[in-house]
Design a protein around this motif. Structure first.
Motif, PDB file in Angstrom:
ATOM      1  N   MET A   1       0.837  -1.178   0.000  1.00 36.30           N
ATOM      2  CA  MET A   1       0.000   0.000   0.000  1.00 36.30           C
ATOM      3  C   MET A   1       0.886   1.246   0.000  1.00 36.30           C
ATOM      4  N   LEU A   2       0.437   2.260  -0.715  1.00 34.15           N
ATOM      5  CA  LEU A   2       1.147   3.528  -0.748  1.00 34.15           C
ATOM      6  C   LEU A   2       0.358   4.576   0.030  1.00 34.15           C
ATOM      7  N   VAL A   3       1.069   5.333   0.834  1.00 43.14           N
ATOM      8  CA  VAL A   3       0.480   6.446   1.566  1.00 43.14           C
ATOM      9  C   VAL A   3       1.189   7.697   1.087  1.00 43.14           C
ATOM     10  N   TYR A   4       0.435   8.768   0.925  1.00 44.93           N
ATOM     11  CA  TYR A   4       1.009  10.042   0.500  1.00 44.93           C
ATOM     12  C   TYR A   4       0.998  10.998   1.682  1.00 44.93           C
ATOM     13  N   THR A   5       2.195  11.448   2.072  1.00 47.83           N
ATOM     14  CA  THR A   5       2.314  12.368   3.199  1.00 47.83           C
ATOM     15  C   THR A   5       2.639  13.767   2.699  1.00 47.83           C
ATOM     16  N   SER A  17      -5.564   3.811  -2.000  1.00 54.99           N
ATOM     17  CA  SER A  17      -6.935   3.297  -1.925  1.00 54.99           C
ATOM     18  C   SER A  17      -7.920   4.257  -2.585  1.00 54.99           C
ATOM     19  N   PHE A  18      -7.473   5.494  -2.761  1.00 47.97           N
ATOM     20  CA  PHE A  18      -8.293   6.531  -3.381  1.00 47.97           C
ATOM     21  C   PHE A  18      -7.611   6.947  -4.682  1.00 47.97           C
ATOM     22  N   PRO A  19      -8.051   6.404  -5.823  1.00 49.51           N
ATOM     23  CA  PRO A  19      -7.401   6.740  -7.092  1.00 49.51           C
ATOM     24  C   PRO A  19      -7.535   8.230  -7.410  1.00 49.51           C
ATOM     25  N   VAL A  31      -9.390  13.812  -6.569  1.00 48.63           N
ATOM     26  CA  VAL A  31      -9.774  12.558  -5.931  1.00 48.63           C
ATOM     27  C   VAL A  31     -11.249  12.647  -5.537  1.00 48.63           C
ATOM     28  N   GLU A  32     -12.005  11.614  -5.877  1.00 54.99           N
ATOM     29  CA  GLU A  32     -13.430  11.595  -5.539  1.00 54.99           C
ATOM     30  C   GLU A  32     -13.617  11.043  -4.128  1.00 54.99           C
ATOM     31  N   ILE A  70     -12.558  10.328   2.916  1.00 56.17           N
ATOM     32  CA  ILE A  70     -11.183  10.858   2.931  1.00 56.17           C
ATOM     33  C   ILE A  70     -10.925  11.675   4.195  1.00 56.17           C
ATOM     34  N   VAL A  71     -11.878  12.499   4.570  1.00 52.81           N
ATOM     35  CA  VAL A  71     -11.731  13.329   5.773  1.00 52.81           C
ATOM     36  C   VAL A  71     -11.583  12.439   6.997  1.00 52.81           C
TER      37      VAL A  71
END
Length: 168
Positions: A1-5, A17-19, A31-32, A70-71
């Protein structure tokens, strides 16, 4: 899994997880988001309490709450809206802070296209919601959200160059 910080604050802002879709020459990621219900869920199992000697249930204290995925997932904190002057001030400061963290081609692409992305956001300013990461750090990337025409779910906008990819 990739996380963006966030490159400035270190807060987690997004994951794979959120394209996302790149817009404004890759400066912004779109991102939707989705409204989801968290908490108690009423499940009808088909039983009839009165026929089984039970009493009709009185109202259930439902602890469910509707949140934007997302929030909730990244514990984003909503901030007061910016007016035009505040937004331009934020952008000047953000560009200065972020360019210090970028190098080479990434820096050139950012410098070349940030003005167009800023104008894009400025055109939507009255419709935007503003979010920051969990730490609410003063110098951080702001995440923007708005509702596209007729949409019931929000669309989030991230500065792609302000995110660092971390493998988990």
């Amino acid at each position: 899994m990739l996380v963006y910080t966030d490159k400035l604050s270190g807060d987690e802002l997004l994951s794979d997880s959120f394209p996302y879709k790149e817009i404004e020459n890759g400066i912004l990621w779109e991102v939707e988001g989705k409204w989801v219900t968290l908490g108690a869920v009423d499940v009808d199992i088909g039983a009839n309490p009165s026929a089984e000697g039970g009493e009709e249930e009185e109202g259930v204290d439902d602890q469910s709450v509707k949140v934007v995925d997302i929030v909730d997932t990244f514990r984003l904190q909503e901030q007061p809206a910016f007016d035009k002057k505040q937004f331009i001030g934020y952008m000047k400061k953000y560009i200065k802070l972020l360019t210090a963290k970028l190098e080479g081609e990434e820096l050139e692409v950012f410098k070349k296209n940030i003005e167009g992305a800023t104008k894009f956001l400025l055109g939507k300013l009255k419709d935007l919601q503003f979010f920051v990461g969990e730490s609410m750090h003063d110098d951080c990337t702001v995440v923007f959200a708005y509702y596209k025409d007729g949409a019931t779910n929000p669309t989030f906008l991230y500065f792609g160059h302000g995110l660092k990819e971390v493998k988990c």
